[in-house]
Write a protein that holds these residues in place. Structure first.
Motif, PDB file in Angstrom:
ATOM      1  N   ALA A  61       0.843  -1.189   0.000  1.00  0.00           N
ATOM      2  CA  ALA A  61       0.000   0.000   0.000  1.00  0.00           C
ATOM      3  C   ALA A  61       0.882   1.244   0.000  1.00  0.00           C
ATOM      4  CB  ALA A  61      -0.927   0.004   1.219  1.00  0.00           C
ATOM      5  N   ARG A  62       0.246   2.367  -0.176  1.00  0.00           N
ATOM      6  CA  ARG A  62       0.930   3.664  -0.180  1.00  0.00           C
ATOM      7  C   ARG A  62       0.270   4.524   0.888  1.00  0.00           C
ATOM      8  NH1 ARG A  62       3.742   6.299  -4.553  1.00  0.00           N
ATOM      9  NH2 ARG A  62       3.761   8.587  -4.324  1.00  0.00           N
ATOM     10  N   LEU A  63       1.086   5.185   1.701  1.00  0.00           N
ATOM     11  CA  LEU A  63       0.557   5.923   2.845  1.00  0.00           C
ATOM     12  C   LEU A  63       0.883   7.406   2.770  1.00  0.00           C
ATOM     13  CD1 LEU A  63       1.559   3.479   5.729  1.00  0.00           C
ATOM     14  CD2 LEU A  63      -0.593   3.549   4.452  1.00  0.00           C
ATOM     15  N   LYS A  64      -0.112   8.220   3.107  1.00  0.00           N
ATOM     16  CA  LYS A  64       0.093   9.663   3.261  1.00  0.00           C
ATOM     17  C   LYS A  64       0.599   9.927   4.679  1.00  0.00           C
ATOM     18  CE  LYS A  64      -4.184  10.581   1.894  1.00  0.00           C
ATOM     19  NZ  LYS A  64      -5.360  11.411   1.540  1.00  0.00           N
ATOM     20  N   GLY A  85      -4.359   5.969  15.610  1.00  0.00           N
ATOM     21  CA  GLY A  85      -5.413   6.219  14.643  1.00  0.00           C
ATOM     22  C   GLY A  85      -5.856   7.658  14.540  1.00  0.00           C
ATOM     23  N   VAL A  86      -5.114   8.601  15.136  1.00  0.00           N
ATOM     24  CA  VAL A  86      -5.468  10.017  15.019  1.00  0.00           C
ATOM     25  C   VAL A  86      -4.247  10.805  14.547  1.00  0.00           C
ATOM     26  CG1 VAL A  86      -7.217   9.869  16.835  1.00  0.00           C
ATOM     27  CG2 VAL A  86      -4.900  10.597  17.426  1.00  0.00           C
ATOM     28  N   GLU A 446      -4.580   6.969   4.342  1.00  0.00           N
ATOM     29  CA  GLU A 446      -4.063   7.793   5.429  1.00  0.00           C
ATOM     30  C   GLU A 446      -3.250   6.898   6.369  1.00  0.00           C
ATOM     31  OE1 GLU A 446      -4.303  10.990   5.803  1.00  0.00           O
ATOM     32  OE2 GLU A 446      -5.897  11.525   4.388  1.00  0.00           O
ATOM     33  N   ASN A 447      -2.196   7.439   6.952  1.00  0.00           N
ATOM     34  CA  ASN A 447      -1.414   6.619   7.889  1.00  0.00           C
ATOM     35  C   ASN A 447      -2.241   6.202   9.108  1.00  0.00           C
ATOM     36  OD1 ASN A 447      -1.427   9.165   9.089  1.00  0.00           O
ATOM     37  ND2 ASN A 447       0.803   9.344   9.244  1.00  0.00           N
ATOM     38  N   THR A 448      -3.240   6.988   9.464  1.00  0.00           N
ATOM     39  CA  THR A 448      -4.101   6.635  10.598  1.00  0.00           C
ATOM     40  C   THR A 448      -4.894   5.356  10.346  1.00  0.00           C
ATOM     41  OG1 THR A 448      -5.753   8.149   9.668  1.00  0.00           O
ATOM     42  CG2 THR A 448      -4.368   8.996  11.457  1.00  0.00           C
TER      43      THR A 448
END
Length: 460
Positions: A61-64, A85-86, A446-448
């Motif tokens: 996957a690719r994460l921001k 998660g935030v 999203e990384n969260t």
């Protein structure tokens, strides 16, 4: 043929895994391991046609990576996003709505006076704390200080990542400042940073605690086995909680740890693979499973110093530790039917892959054309394949670089903007996964979201 067999085996593991909840999760964090340094390490270790071990995993996957308050994150909020998660503010350790407040120097000249006021933010439960609350064993392993941003974000909550003394007390059961969300405590903690756990001594421990507390002694009194060297770690027997701190500061770069003779404190320090293997040995006895975080933290340090050689050697050691974890868990959990392994990075760096070097050239070398002759810039000077957008090695006027210079251990790649140290980059990072629940790690996220998917894999 061996590579094909490995790829088929790993594909089979990933295909079987999605239907099962995870009893165990191992989360690997390559600090600063952006896409370009992955490519550089791959070529350095296995040439252009090769692959790193973790690149053979089929779930990608690719994460921001942006933080709550910045386009370019630092390690604290990025790791906090994975763990809680935030989105979190830069410099802050697993706290929501917290404004960073840097510590002040104490009477000993160390950054030891905590300035985090009561009410500055709210602690957000981490995946490690949730795992502990569900009866699992938990641990954190790193090549940095055990109180550094990445490991701290698994077990602590604080308004500033540099408050190492205040972070350390959160790991000590029964002591003032302990984090009660850890229940009876971390089951494994390994890395460097012993100075944050031991009392100040002007001669013997000048970076030590100003409050005089011996946190390692307090942990021993609560049943922890304490190791200060590789040999003491290897001798530790399962059945007790364990803390291993193998240096007063960060651990050595892998290039220096394995030098002959080892440079610095490297002779007494275990490899990241050895720490990973020992942590699994100690945690896997729990029938309810475990959560383990493993950080290759020195990748980031090499890149901040514009020293790609040390960064890629540490990345290859990180890759070896991942394979060690897969092998050890396959022995206990064939097919990884009950184990999820996630590999990612917290942020990118400004490293760029430069020029059109001949295939087969050493990736750390100067750029050479198809006939082997050095490529030259518009002013007639040689240049390297790898450069940085910013960092310390920016000369007022460029000069030729020789292969001998570029391939040396201490060479700092050139930069376009001069800074005392190279900065993080704001680009996306990659994620790889295998095992129970890994099929959902895909696309751009999203990384969260990683926290949510790990939590779901556990069935929490």
């Amino acid at each position: 043929m061996k590579q094909l067999i490995l790829a088929i085996a790993i594909a089979a593991i990933g295909g079987q895994a999605a239907a099962a909840d995870a009893k165990n999760i191992i989360f690997f964090l390559g600090d600063g391991m952006g896409p370009t340094v992955i490519t550089a390490a791959r070529i350095h270790g296995y040439k252009e046609e090769g692959l790193l071990k973790f690149e053979r995993l089929e779930r990608v996957a690719r994460l921001k990576t942006y933080s709550h308050d910045a386009q370019t994150t630092d390690s604290a909020p990025s790791m906090g996003s994975y763990m809680t998660g935030v989105k979190i503010n830069n410099e802050v350790i697993s706290m929501w709505d917290s404004k960073p407040s840097a510590p002040k120097k104490d009477a000993n000249g160390n950054w030891g006076i905590d300035t985090c006021a009561a009410g500055n933010g709210k602690a957000v439960p981490t995946i490690l704390e949730l795992a502990k609350a569900h009866g699992k064993s938990v641990g954190a392993v790193t090549t940095t200080e055990a109180t550094h941003a990445t490991p701290a974000s698994t077990y602590a909550h604080h308004c500033h990542r540099n408050s190492g003394f205040a972070i350390a007390v959160q790991a000590v059961p029964g002591g003032a400042g302990y984090n009660p969300a850890l229940g009876d405590g971390l089951d494994v903690l390994m890395g460097g940073g012993a100075a944050h756990f031991t009392p100040f001594d002007k001669a013997a421990n000048p970076k030590g605690r100003p409050d005089g507390r011996d946190l390692l002694g307090e942990m021993a009194a609560h049943g922890y086995a304490v190791a200060r060297s590789r040999s003491e770690m290897l001798a530790a027997k399962p059945g007790r909680k364990f803390v291993g701190l193998y240096g007063d500061g960060h651990l050595e770069y892998e290039l220096d740890r394995t030098a002959t003779p080892p440079r610095g404190e490297g002779a007494k320090q275990p490899s990241l693979s050895e720490m990973t293997s020992k942590a699994i040995e100690l945690l896997a006895l729990n029938p309810k499973g475990f959560f383990l975080m493993v950080e290759g933290g020195k990748i980031d340090h090499g890149l901040h110093g514009s020293n790609v050689k040390r960064a890629v050697v540490d990345l290859l050691a990180f890759d070896d530790a991942i394979q060690t974890a897969i092998d050890r868990m396959q022995e206990r959990d064939p097919g990884l039917r009950n184990t999820l392994i996630v590999i990612t990075a917290d942020h990118d760096h400004t490293l760029a892959f430069n020029g059109t070097a001949k295939r087969g050239s050493p990736v750390l070398d100067i750029v050479r054309g198809a006939d082997g002759s050095p490529a030259r810039d518009a002013d007639g000077h040689t240049y390297t394949t790898l450069v940085f957008a910013n960092g310390p090695n920016r000369k007022l006027e460029r000069a030729d670089i020789s292969s001998e210079e570029a391939l040396a251990d201490d060479y700092q790649q050139e930069t376009s903007i001069r800074r005392s140290g190279e900065t993080h980059g704001g680009g996306d990072v990659k994620l790889y996964a295998v095992g129970a629940g890994s099929a959902v790690f895909k696309g751009t996220m999203e990384n969260t979201r990683v926290f949510d998917l790990m939590k779901a894999a556990y069935g929490f």
